[in-house]
Structure formats: C-alpha cells, structure tokens
Design a protein around this motif. Structure first.
Motif, mmCIF file in Angstrom:
data_model
loop_
_atom_site.group_PDB
_atom_site.id
_atom_site.type_symbol
_atom_site.label_atom_id
_atom_site.label_comp_id
_atom_site.label_asym_id
_atom_site.label_seq_id
_atom_site.Cartn_x
_atom_site.Cartn_y
_atom_site.Cartn_z
ATOM 1 N N GLY A 201 0.804 -1.212 0.000
ATOM 2 C CA GLY A 201 0.000 0.000 0.000
ATOM 3 C C GLY A 201 0.834 1.258 0.000
ATOM 4 O O GLY A 201 0.407 2.307 -0.496
ATOM 5 N N ILE A 202 2.041 1.170 0.562
ATOM 6 C CA ILE A 202 2.977 2.291 0.532
ATOM 7 C C ILE A 202 3.740 2.323 -0.786
ATOM 8 O O ILE A 202 3.812 3.339 -1.468
ATOM 9 N N LEU A 203 4.302 1.177 -1.162
ATOM 10 C CA LEU A 203 5.232 1.138 -2.290
ATOM 11 C C LEU A 203 4.540 1.254 -3.647
ATOM 12 O O LEU A 203 5.198 1.564 -4.640
ATOM 13 N N LYS A 204 3.248 1.029 -3.713
ATOM 14 C CA LYS A 204 2.571 1.127 -5.014
ATOM 15 C C LYS A 204 2.676 2.529 -5.598
ATOM 16 O O LYS A 204 2.533 2.708 -6.821
ATOM 17 N N ASP A 205 2.937 3.537 -4.776
ATOM 18 C CA ASP A 205 3.074 4.911 -5.244
ATOM 19 C C ASP A 205 4.528 5.331 -5.402
ATOM 20 O O ASP A 205 4.801 6.493 -5.711
ATOM 21 N N TYR A 206 5.462 4.419 -5.167
ATOM 22 C CA TYR A 206 6.872 4.711 -5.402
ATOM 23 C C TYR A 206 7.217 4.359 -6.854
ATOM 24 O O TYR A 206 6.792 3.312 -7.354
ATOM 25 N N PRO A 207 8.015 5.155 -7.525
ATOM 26 C CA PRO A 207 8.507 4.760 -8.843
ATOM 27 C C PRO A 207 9.603 3.708 -8.726
ATOM 28 O O PRO A 207 10.130 3.446 -7.634
ATOM 29 N N LYS A 208 9.912 3.063 -9.854
ATOM 30 C CA LYS A 208 11.097 2.210 -9.989
ATOM 31 C C LYS A 208 11.084 0.968 -9.106
ATOM 32 O O LYS A 208 12.136 0.413 -8.791
ATOM 33 N N ILE A 209 9.912 0.502 -8.694
ATOM 34 C CA ILE A 209 9.835 -0.779 -7.994
ATOM 35 C C ILE A 209 9.768 -1.863 -9.063
ATOM 36 O O ILE A 209 8.806 -1.940 -9.833
ATOM 37 N N ALA A 210 10.789 -2.709 -9.128
ATOM 38 C CA ALA A 210 10.880 -3.720 -10.188
ATOM 39 C C ALA A 210 9.921 -4.872 -9.938
ATOM 40 O O ALA A 210 9.063 -5.174 -10.781
ATOM 41 N N PHE A 211 10.081 -5.540 -8.795
ATOM 42 C CA PHE A 211 9.211 -6.656 -8.405
ATOM 43 C C PHE A 211 9.062 -6.627 -6.891
ATOM 44 O O PHE A 211 9.932 -6.149 -6.175
ATOM 45 N N TYR A 212 7.965 -7.182 -6.399
ATOM 46 C CA TYR A 212 7.868 -7.564 -4.991
ATOM 47 C C TYR A 212 8.323 -9.018 -4.873
ATOM 48 O O TYR A 212 7.753 -9.900 -5.530
ATOM 49 N N GLU A 213 9.309 -9.266 -4.034
ATOM 50 C CA GLU A 213 9.698 -10.654 -3.756
ATOM 51 C C GLU A 213 9.057 -11.052 -2.435
ATOM 52 O O GLU A 213 9.441 -10.573 -1.363
ATOM 53 N N LEU A 214 8.081 -11.938 -2.497
ATOM 54 C CA LEU A 214 7.180 -12.155 -1.373
ATOM 55 C C LEU A 214 7.818 -12.880 -0.206
ATOM 56 O O LEU A 214 7.619 -12.506 0.947
ATOM 57 N N LEU A 215 8.559 -13.953 -0.470
ATOM 58 C CA LEU A 215 9.213 -14.710 0.605
ATOM 59 C C LEU A 215 10.333 -15.542 -0.011
ATOM 60 O O LEU A 215 10.055 -16.499 -0.746
ATOM 61 N N PRO A 216 11.581 -15.225 0.284
ATOM 62 C CA PRO A 216 12.687 -15.994 -0.288
ATOM 63 C C PRO A 216 12.782 -17.405 0.296
ATOM 64 O O PRO A 216 12.439 -17.644 1.456
ATOM 65 N N GLU A 217 13.240 -18.318 -0.527
ATOM 66 C CA GLU A 217 13.737 -19.630 -0.124
ATOM 67 C C GLU A 217 12.766 -20.441 0.740
ATOM 68 O O GLU A 217 13.100 -20.881 1.840
ATOM 69 N N PRO A 218 11.564 -20.696 0.237
ATOM 70 C CA PRO A 218 10.590 -21.436 1.055
ATOM 71 C C PRO A 218 10.934 -22.917 1.188
ATOM 72 O O PRO A 218 11.464 -23.540 0.272
ATOM 73 N N LEU A 219 10.644 -23.450 2.350
ATOM 74 C CA LEU A 219 10.583 -24.886 2.638
ATOM 75 C C LEU A 219 11.798 -25.674 2.137
ATOM 76 O O LEU A 219 11.696 -26.580 1.313
ATOM 77 N N ALA A 220 12.957 -25.327 2.689
ATOM 78 C CA ALA A 220 14.182 -26.062 2.364
ATOM 79 C C ALA A 220 14.045 -27.518 2.763
ATOM 80 O O ALA A 220 13.524 -27.848 3.842
ATOM 81 N N GLY A 221 14.492 -28.402 1.880
ATOM 82 C CA GLY A 221 14.518 -29.824 2.173
ATOM 83 C C GLY A 221 13.196 -30.539 2.025
ATOM 84 O O GLY A 221 13.130 -31.746 2.275
#
Length: 393
Positions: A201-221
């Motif tokens: 809701g904050i970043l949607k009005d910022y320029p130059k946002i390439a992607f939202y990365e929601l959660l890195p590296e889920p469920l190892a193993g």
C-alpha cells in the motif's frame, strides 16, 4: 541467504578513493515519501489524478521498461540489515548497476542485534524505525535512478527448521515438530499477509519498484508434495496485494520450494490466467567450487539451463535474485567472471550477493567489507571490476 549481521552504532564508514568520485553524486533521499499532487489550480477545480508511477511491463518472456523497450536488469543485493550507506546506490549506478535487491527481516533468528523487524502491535506489524530505515534505503536507490526489488524475508516463515537454535526461536513451545512456519501456523501466515498488504500500500506509489519478492527460499529440504502448497501461498499473497492494497501493476517474483532450488524452477509455474504477465520466476545460483574446474562450470551451466529452459518452454520472464561465489573460493575471480558472462549471454538478469557486509574477512561474498581496525570501508576492487564489466556490457 539467511546469514545476517548488524553494524555497530556510531561506526563511520569512509569509502576508499576508487569510489570517492562517485560517492558525491549520491542523493540523501526523502525517507521514502512519494511526490504529492499539486494543489488545485483554481477555485472549484482540481488537477487530474497523478500519472501512475513507472513499472516494468511483462510480455511473455520479456521485461519492458516504461518506454516499451526490452530491459534486462543487472545489479546487486543490499542484503545485510542496516549496512547500506546513503552513497551506495549512486556508487552502484556509476559502476553500471541497474537494480538493487533490498531486504527487511521479519520473524526469524538473525545474527547481531535488533535485526528482526516484526512488531505485531505496530502498523503493518513492523517496528516503525525499521520500516522507516527500509523505505529510506529504497528511496536512496530510486534517487540514484536504480530499480528496486523490495523483499520481506522470514527465516521462521520460510521453514523454521534451519538449525536447532532457529527451531527453538520460531517454536519455543515445541508445538510444531515439522517446523513452525507459514504453512503450519496460519495465524502467522495471516500476519505476514497483512504486513505485505501494508507495505504494498505504501510502495505502489513509489517509482522504480521492479518486483515484490514475497518470501525468499521457502521450505528447504521439502519434497515435491509441497510444491502446490508453496504456489498456493504465493497466490494468496498476490491476491491480497491486488485486492486489498490495490496494486495490480507491480510484478511479483516467486521461486520453488527447497529454498529456491533452481533445478525445480518449473515447479513454481503458476498456470492461473489471472497471473499471466504478472509473475517473474527465480532460483538461487551460487557457484559451487568443490569439484574440478570443468565439473564446477558444467554444474553452473546445468542449473542456469534449468531456468533458461523454463523461460523458453513457459514463455515467462526469469531473474536470478541471488548469484555469487565466495571470494575465498575464487581468488582470481575466474568463477565470478564465468558466471556473469553466462548470465549475460543467456539474457538473464540478476542481483549479485552482495554489496556490503560488516565483516573484515575478505573471503566472504561482499564487495565492500570492513577494515578490521578502523571499521572503514575496504572495497574488493578486482571483484567490483568484474561486476562492473558485465553490468555495463
């Protein structure tokens, strides 16, 4: 990467002469506040709504800049919490970088002090000072003309079983023998979703946002039975960002289970037509150096090939959000050069791991480390030169 550390308060970093010339170009940033519309031009009238901020457009396997030209983003991570300096972004841009991946840490055991940003009673469930710092770092990048990949990382949420200390921290009562995470504790999942809705809701009005990365590296193993669970989690967050935060334009970056195992990248594919031309797919690509040079290069090419094959077969955009090799394993930058040359040749964008780290060890990944005595910046000039060559290519 889950390694994390926090800088000592009051330490003043002084960049060595190589970067001094470009450091002065850095803008101080405005704390992440987006521009406000002008006041009404005359009584009884008001200006039209401001134009939408710049976003990448996805078209099949291509990423397009706001002017419609194809773009391949290449840059680096600011992955260690609190280490970024106001002049880093301008330095990265001057060296040819186009994108920076910026992380905030939420619910997890991290090295150092005051790294975890979670605060349930606060707006968005973030510590206010941490959120302010995160937005400031994003703004520094935007001011330097860089694209930004904002990331909310959670060592507990992604798995919770990385080691005994993590398991104890995430699940102090021992209620979740399979790990307390966003798949076993739905109350925590809801809070994390609310955090993303607030941030988007904050970043949607910022320029130059390439992607939202929601959660890195889920469920190892975890085995293949968890593939659909990971996909459902990402789609739940994506829908909340669209429907609740009102952001239907910013692309989303997702990857497969087993901690972004790049060999499993195709498993992360989302077939729902709702998400056509909205999703970028990723996987980790750290270089392994434990076999012969020929075998190590073949391993690198095989793993990169899995993502390139997905790009072609699925007609989707791909991106490597963490690429790198420890300097101690690559003293002459042979592997760094080999990896970057192959990424450029394949037309795959990436962010290297990582720009800055508060360690005095030259054997780690970071381009910028600390002088062991003074705490001042020491730049690995040979490493930076290789990155810069391929960023500018």
């Amino acid at each position: 990467m889950s390694d994390e550390a926090h800088h000592s308060p009051g330490r003043r970093a002084v960049l060595i002469s190589l970067l001094g010339a470009v450091a002065s170009a850095a803008c101080g940033g405005g704390g992440g506040n987006s521009p406000q519309p002008a006041p009404p031009t005359s009584a009884g009238t008001s200006d039209p709504p401001p134009a939408p901020v710049s976003r990448l457009a996805l078209n099949g396997s291509s990423m397009l800049a706001p002017d419609g030209t194809p773009v391949i983003l290449r840059g680096i991570n600011e992955g260690t919490w609190g280490e970024m300096r106001s002049y880093d972004a301008a330095t990265i841009a001057a060296q040819g970088g186009q994108v920076v991946r910026v992380l905030i840490r939420w619910w997890g055991l991290y090295g150092g002090t005051d790294v975890e940003s979670r605060a349930d009673p606060s707006p968005g469930h973030f510590k206010p000072d941490h959120l302010s710092r995160f937005l400031q770092e994003i703004q520094w990048c935007i001011d330097a003309g860089l694209w930004v990949i904002p990331v909310i990382d959670s060592n507990c949420g992604q798995n919770g079983l990385q080691d005994a200390a993590m398991a104890q921290y995430c699940d102090p009562s021992g209620t979740y023998p399979g790990g307390r995470n966003f798949w076993t504790d739905l109350a925590q999942r809801q809070l994390f979703k609310e955090a993303w809705v607030y941030l988007a809701g904050i970043l949607k009005d910022y320029p130059k946002i390439a992607f939202y990365e929601l959660l890195p590296e889920p469920l190892a193993g975890r085995d293949s039975s968890y593939g659909d669970d990971v996909s459902a989690f990402y789609q739940e967050l994506m829908a909340a960002i669209e429907d609740q935060a009102g952001d239907k334009r910013t692309p989303i970056l997702v990857g497969p289970r087993d901690a972004y195992n790049i060999n499993l990248c195709d498993e992360a594919y989302i077939a729902d037509p709702r998400w056509t031309n909205r999703v970028v797919y990723t996987g980790n690509l750290f270089i392994r150096t434990n076999q012969t040079q020929q075998q190590n290069i073949a391993n690198l090419e095989s793993r990169l090939g899995a993502l390139v094959n997905m790009k072609t077969a699925r007609n989707v955009p791909v991106f490597i959000q963490q690429f790198g090799v420890r300097s101690g394993d690559d003293p002459d930058q042979f592997y760094l050069d080999a990896g970057l040359s192959r990424l450029n040749a394949a037309g795959v964008g990436y962010t290297g791991w990582q720009w800055r780290q508060n360690t005095s060890s030259p054997s780690e990944y970071a381009v910028v480390i600390e002088d062991a005595t003074t705490g001042a910046d020491v730049v690995k000039t040979a490493v930076l030169a290789v990155y810069s060559k391929y960023w500018k290519a």
